[in-house]
Design a protein around this motif. Structure first.
Motif, mmCIF file in Angstrom:
data_model
loop_
_atom_site.group_PDB
_atom_site.id
_atom_site.type_symbol
_atom_site.label_atom_id
_atom_site.label_comp_id
_atom_site.label_asym_id
_atom_site.label_seq_id
_atom_site.Cartn_x
_atom_site.Cartn_y
_atom_site.Cartn_z
ATOM 1 N N GLY A 113 42.340 42.603 46.107
ATOM 2 C CA GLY A 113 41.943 41.338 45.510
ATOM 3 C C GLY A 113 41.296 40.343 46.444
ATOM 4 O O GLY A 113 41.196 39.158 46.111
ATOM 5 N N TYR A 114 40.801 40.810 47.605
ATOM 6 C CA TYR A 114 40.151 39.883 48.539
ATOM 7 C C TYR A 114 38.656 39.763 48.219
ATOM 8 O O TYR A 114 37.800 39.805 49.110
ATOM 9 C CB TYR A 114 40.366 40.343 49.985
ATOM 10 N N ASP A 115 38.355 39.605 46.939
ATOM 11 C CA ASP A 115 36.972 39.450 46.486
ATOM 12 C C ASP A 115 36.954 38.463 45.318
ATOM 13 O O ASP A 115 36.783 38.844 44.173
ATOM 14 C CB ASP A 115 36.366 40.802 46.090
ATOM 15 N N PRO A 116 37.121 37.175 45.624
ATOM 16 C CA PRO A 116 37.348 36.163 44.583
ATOM 17 C C PRO A 116 36.138 35.921 43.689
ATOM 18 O O PRO A 116 34.993 35.948 44.132
ATOM 19 C CB PRO A 116 37.697 34.906 45.390
ATOM 20 N N VAL A 117 36.435 35.663 42.424
ATOM 21 C CA VAL A 117 35.422 35.296 41.437
ATOM 22 C C VAL A 117 35.637 33.854 40.964
ATOM 23 O O VAL A 117 34.721 33.051 40.941
ATOM 24 C CB VAL A 117 35.447 36.262 40.233
ATOM 25 N N GLN A 118 36.884 33.529 40.593
ATOM 26 C CA GLN A 118 37.236 32.167 40.184
ATOM 27 C C GLN A 118 38.446 31.712 41.009
ATOM 28 O O GLN A 118 39.505 32.318 40.928
ATOM 29 C CB GLN A 118 37.581 32.112 38.692
ATOM 30 N N PHE A 119 38.264 30.670 41.799
ATOM 31 C CA PHE A 119 39.318 30.207 42.693
ATOM 32 C C PHE A 119 40.515 29.628 41.939
ATOM 33 O O PHE A 119 41.619 29.587 42.480
ATOM 34 C CB PHE A 119 38.779 29.133 43.646
ATOM 35 N N ARG A 120 40.290 29.137 40.714
ATOM 36 C CA ARG A 120 41.361 28.412 40.020
ATOM 37 C C ARG A 120 41.991 29.202 38.871
ATOM 38 O O ARG A 120 42.945 28.718 38.253
ATOM 39 C CB ARG A 120 40.821 27.081 39.492
ATOM 40 N N CYS A 121 41.466 30.378 38.569
ATOM 41 C CA CYS A 121 42.009 31.185 37.466
ATOM 42 C C CYS A 121 42.817 32.340 38.014
ATOM 43 O O CYS A 121 42.392 33.025 38.949
ATOM 44 C CB CYS A 121 40.874 31.727 36.598
ATOM 45 N N LEU A 122 43.974 32.568 37.423
ATOM 46 C CA LEU A 122 44.806 33.689 37.839
ATOM 47 C C LEU A 122 44.184 35.009 37.407
ATOM 48 O O LEU A 122 43.401 35.071 36.450
ATOM 49 C CB LEU A 122 46.208 33.535 37.257
ATOM 50 N N GLU A 123 44.534 36.075 38.112
ATOM 51 C CA GLU A 123 43.985 37.397 37.858
ATOM 52 C C GLU A 123 44.542 37.993 36.572
ATOM 53 O O GLU A 123 45.749 38.129 36.402
ATOM 54 C CB GLU A 123 44.296 38.318 39.045
ATOM 55 N N GLY A 124 43.634 38.365 35.656
ATOM 56 C CA GLY A 124 44.042 38.874 34.354
ATOM 57 C C GLY A 124 44.652 40.258 34.379
ATOM 58 O O GLY A 124 45.458 40.597 33.514
ATOM 59 N N SER A 125 44.293 41.088 35.370
ATOM 60 C CA SER A 125 44.844 42.442 35.407
ATOM 61 C C SER A 125 46.333 42.436 35.726
ATOM 62 O O SER A 125 47.015 43.442 35.529
ATOM 63 C CB SER A 125 44.094 43.294 36.439
ATOM 64 N N TYR A 126 46.848 41.302 36.215
ATOM 65 C CA TYR A 126 48.275 41.186 36.512
ATOM 66 C C TYR A 126 49.073 40.651 35.327
ATOM 67 O O TYR A 126 50.269 40.367 35.471
ATOM 68 C CB TYR A 126 48.488 40.276 37.718
ATOM 69 N N ASP A 127 48.429 40.510 34.171
ATOM 70 C CA ASP A 127 49.128 39.987 33.001
ATOM 71 C C ASP A 127 49.128 41.024 31.882
ATOM 72 O O ASP A 127 48.200 41.830 31.767
ATOM 73 C CB ASP A 127 48.456 38.702 32.512
ATOM 74 N N ILE A 128 50.161 40.984 31.062
ATOM 75 C CA ILE A 128 50.270 41.956 29.985
ATOM 76 C C ILE A 128 49.262 41.688 28.870
ATOM 77 O O ILE A 128 48.998 42.569 28.054
ATOM 78 C CB ILE A 128 51.705 41.992 29.401
ATOM 79 N N ASN A 129 48.687 40.479 28.831
ATOM 80 C CA ASN A 129 47.737 40.138 27.775
ATOM 81 C C ASN A 129 46.562 39.356 28.365
ATOM 82 O O ASN A 129 46.498 38.131 28.246
ATOM 83 C CB ASN A 129 48.411 39.328 26.665
ATOM 84 N N PRO A 130 45.609 40.049 29.002
ATOM 85 C CA PRO A 130 44.497 39.333 29.647
ATOM 86 C C PRO A 130 43.567 38.644 28.668
ATOM 87 O O PRO A 130 42.772 37.789 29.077
ATOM 88 C CB PRO A 130 43.766 40.454 30.406
ATOM 89 N N ILE A 131 43.656 38.984 27.381
ATOM 90 C CA ILE A 131 42.804 38.335 26.394
ATOM 91 C C ILE A 131 43.249 36.894 26.150
ATOM 92 O O ILE A 131 42.439 36.015 25.877
ATOM 93 C CB ILE A 131 42.834 39.125 25.054
ATOM 94 N N ASP A 132 44.549 36.653 26.255
ATOM 95 C CA ASP A 132 45.113 35.317 26.047
ATOM 96 C C ASP A 132 45.039 34.543 27.357
ATOM 97 O O ASP A 132 45.754 34.849 28.318
ATOM 98 C CB ASP A 132 46.561 35.436 25.571
ATOM 99 N N ALA A 133 44.188 33.518 27.395
ATOM 100 C CA ALA A 133 43.952 32.786 28.646
ATOM 101 C C ALA A 133 45.177 32.036 29.136
ATOM 102 O O ALA A 133 45.261 31.684 30.321
ATOM 103 C CB ALA A 133 42.788 31.806 28.463
ATOM 104 N N THR A 134 46.135 31.769 28.256
ATOM 105 C CA THR A 134 47.333 31.033 28.675
ATOM 106 C C THR A 134 48.446 31.946 29.156
ATOM 107 O O THR A 134 49.348 31.504 29.862
ATOM 108 C CB THR A 134 47.878 30.173 27.519
#
Length: 696
Positions: free
Chosen positions: A292-313
């Motif tokens: 993960g040392y290739d940032p795209v958005q500094f303020r958004c958490l990584e979606g692949s680490y969440d069970i529901n990446p479609i839900d932004a919250t």
């Protein structure tokens, strides 16, 4: 010089033109500008020069007051050939900063149930459009340009949870971007989502007892994915935020995942990057692996680490819960931040809003590459600096984290690091900040780089001590080279300085991060398999404990890489950043095979926590209260004290047995040679052993 005819605003009174000699031999005796209102602006050729690469360079002057920032200008040569004049080095000038730096704190989205206002800073943009998907219909809004290059639009309806993105016209082309100021993203950074953090039901913050100084910390580096990627360990959500702190009867019985982490006794877990990175598909996360040392958005958490990446919250709530769960378990959370470069500069939102501004670039248009990733973030530009500082403030306030580790911190400058420290410590006085202070070859002047060399200019910033690592384990570049722990006793006098917090290099032990292994390079076990290839596994296990003991008992801040405590192997790979889970997983079966090393590491961790003499917090204390001797220049003897607490430690990297007599009774706290009575004055130091005793 990629096309036949290029032109750049490099100052308010200067345009640099590059013409290929393939057309009219690169000759033109006149040039002029035309804006979008067909207004003609004359240009003067100051000088012409032929370049070695088949181009002709023209330096053109103009009346600085005749151009308007953000307008789109076309340049004409004498043959009526045209090119869009791009905003180049002009964004690096003092005048640009004085004129366009925006001091407001309201960039991004402000949501209410009746109105959502979107604000972007883009002095160089000709036009910006907001695309909002409301009730299944895509709506387009033109943003209004205001003073300082601020673009703004308000949508008077309830836009909550609506996806949106922007189209920015800059330098003659349209570019699609997501909102760089938000923390709510759709999968794979395709769009942003209208949301307000105050509407989320985040867990209550857990108050932690104060950390008196950084030397009281024991930092353990871990990956969200690696800790739970091994099958059948009792975790319902492997590789996810939700699974990282999951505990149940199975995890407790098998001592896996968070149950294992808790058992170690560490004070801080340092999480490898958890903010949005570009090398893993968030919808199909198992196709690729990456640290993960290739940032795209500094303020958004990584979606692949969440069970529901479609839900932004979902990822926001899950990560906040992870931090709260760690705090409930008495473990603080430090985050690995990658601010020195981005995954793809050409698609990075801030770059497309103000090209060149956010990255280090010289007058000739060359970009700094000290990160060796093709781009270096320019932390000295006022708006770029403010963006980093505000990002850090938000992370601390929203998620209640306890520290930051900065990747390639030497790319950043000392002023931004000091400002980040000030802001974070105002929120949390015991907040930790440290990073890789390597002296990278960037465009930042050496006196301003946030490097080890300049540590005295950053009173609250720590640095990884590569000199400690190299003396203890040997060179990473030469795997056959040994360190003290692997048998090179010529390092014994260097060890004395390193174990006393490198007082000749650092002005505080709180700044010294001692380590022998991290995610980078070969694991200690894999290195020792090469440099100690003539030794059997049992001896190398003792060397593993010897090196780890030096980390945990030295003055400074100890840092342990996950799995170091059970002789972690990556099958000989020195860089597993994009290899599979097979190479990177925390292998609990291997942990079971090396349980004796784990238990010894736990004992050493507890010794450090129990004895303040191993946690002296000033250079004056380390100089007055640490003493070193040797036995035949082979065994290192290390004594330290803090008031009534006084300990003596022995480190023997040789295959010989040594004896030492002390003047007072010593209670043996640790002896992996098992050759000493509980209380004694005659101490035996077995081969490859560590002995730690407390004076009675």
């Amino acid at each position: 010089m990629r096309t036949n005819f290029e032109a750049y605003f490099d100052d308010f009174d200067c345009i640099n033109v590059f013409m290929s000699k393939n057309f009219y031999n690169g000759n033109s005796s006149i040039f002029h500008l035309k804006d979008t209102h067909d207004r003609i602006i004359p240009l003067t050729i100051r000088y012409r020069s032929e370049l070695y690469n088949g181009y002709v360079h023209y330096d053109l002057s103009l009346n600085a007051s005749s151009i308007q920032m953000g307008e789109e200008y076309t340049i004409y040569d004498e043959h009526c050939r045209t090119a869009i004049v791009k905003y180049g080095h002009i964004v690096k000038t003092v005048k640009f900063n004085d004129t366009y730096t925006y001091r407001g704190k309201d960039l991004g989205l402000h949501y209410t149930p009746t109105c959502s206002t979107f604000k972007l800073w883009s002095p160089t943009a000709y036009s910006i459009l907001l695309f909002l998907n409301h009730d299944g219909n895509e709506e387009v809004y033109s943003m209004k340009r205001n003073a300082k290059g601020l673009y703004e639009v308000s949508v008077h309806k309830n836009c909550l949870s609506d996806p949106y993105y922007f189209l920015v016209r800059v330098n003659g082309s349209w570019r699609k971007i997501v909102d760089p100021y938000t923390s709510f993203s759709g999968p794979n950074s395709k769009y942003s989502v209208v949301m307000d953090m105050s509407l989320l039901d985040l867990p209550e913050k857990v108050k932690m007892p104060p950390l008196h100084n950084n030397c009281d910390a024991i930092v353990y580096e871990a990956s969200i994915r690696d800790m739970t990627s091994m099958p059948d360990i009792g975790v319902s959500y492997p590789k996810k935020f939700q699974g990282f702190t999951q505990e149940n009867e199975t995890t407790k019985e098998k001592c896996t995942g968070f149950s294992y982490l808790r058992s170690l006794g560490i004070t801080h877990v340092q999480l490898m990057p958890v903010f949005d990175f570009g090398s893993v598909d968030e919808v199909y996360p198992n196709i690729f692996y990456n640290w993960g040392y290739d940032p795209v958005q500094f303020r958004c958490l990584e979606g692949s680490y969440d069970i529901n990446p479609i839900d932004a919250t979902s990822r926001v709530k899950a990560f906040a819960q992870l931090v709260a769960n760690c705090h409930k378990a008495g473990i603080r959370v430090n985050l690995d931040l990658v601010f020195n470069h981005v995954y793809d500069k050409e698609t990075f939102s801030l770059e497309n809003l103000v090209p060149n501004y956010y990255f280090l670039m010289n007058r000739e248009g060359a970009f700094s590459n000290g990160s060796f990733c093709g781009n270096d973030y320019d932390s000295q530009a006022p708006m770029a600096r403010e963006y980093l500082v505000e990002t850090c403030r938000r992370i601390v306030e929203w998620f209640d984290v306890d520290g930051f580790r900065f990747d390639l911190m030497g790319i950043l400058d000392i002023n931004v690091m000091n400002e980040i420290a000030s802001v974070c410590k105002k929120i949390k006085p015991d907040f930790m900040i440290y990073g890789e202070g390597w002296n990278m070859p960037s465009f930042v002047s050496e006196d301003l780089r946030a490097t080890q060399k300049n540590q005295h200019k950053m009173p609250h910033i720590g640095h990884f001590s590569d000199s400690f690592r190299n003396v203890v384990r040997g060179s990473d570049g030469q795997l056959t080279q040994k360190g003290f722990s692997s048998g090179d006793t010529s390092m014994i006098y260097s060890m004395m300085d390193r174990m006393s917090a490198s007082g000749n290099t650092y002005d505080s032990p709180e700044k010294v991060i001692n380590y022998v292994e991290c995610h980078d390079n070969h694991t200690l076990w894999d290195k020792n398999q090469i440099c100690c290839s003539d030794e059997n596994k049992e001896i190398r296990k003792k060397r593993q404990v010897l090196a780890t003991a030096m980390v945990l008992l030295s003055q400074g801040v100890p840092f342990i890489h996950s799995g170091q405590e059970f002789c972690r192997t990556k099958q000989g790979l020195g860089n597993s950043y994009n290899r599979s889970d097979n190479y990177n997983k925390i292998d609990y079966d291997r942990r079971n095979l090396f349980q004796d090393v784990v238990n010894q590491t736990k004992t050493l961790i507890q010794i450090r926590k129990d004895h303040p003499c191993f946690r002296l917090s000033t250079v004056e204390k380390t100089r007055e209260n640490t003493r070193f001797q040797t036995i035949e220049d082979d065994v290192l003897i290390y004594e330290c004290n803090d008031k009534e607490d006084s300990c003596i430690s022995f480190f023997n990297p040789t295959g010989k047995t040594y004896h030492y007599v002390v003047s007072d009774d010593v209670q043996i706290l640790f002896d992996n040679g098992n050759d000493n009575k509980n209380v004694t004055r005659e101490i035996t130091i077995a081969p490859y052993a560590v002995v730690v005793g407390e004076y009675q």
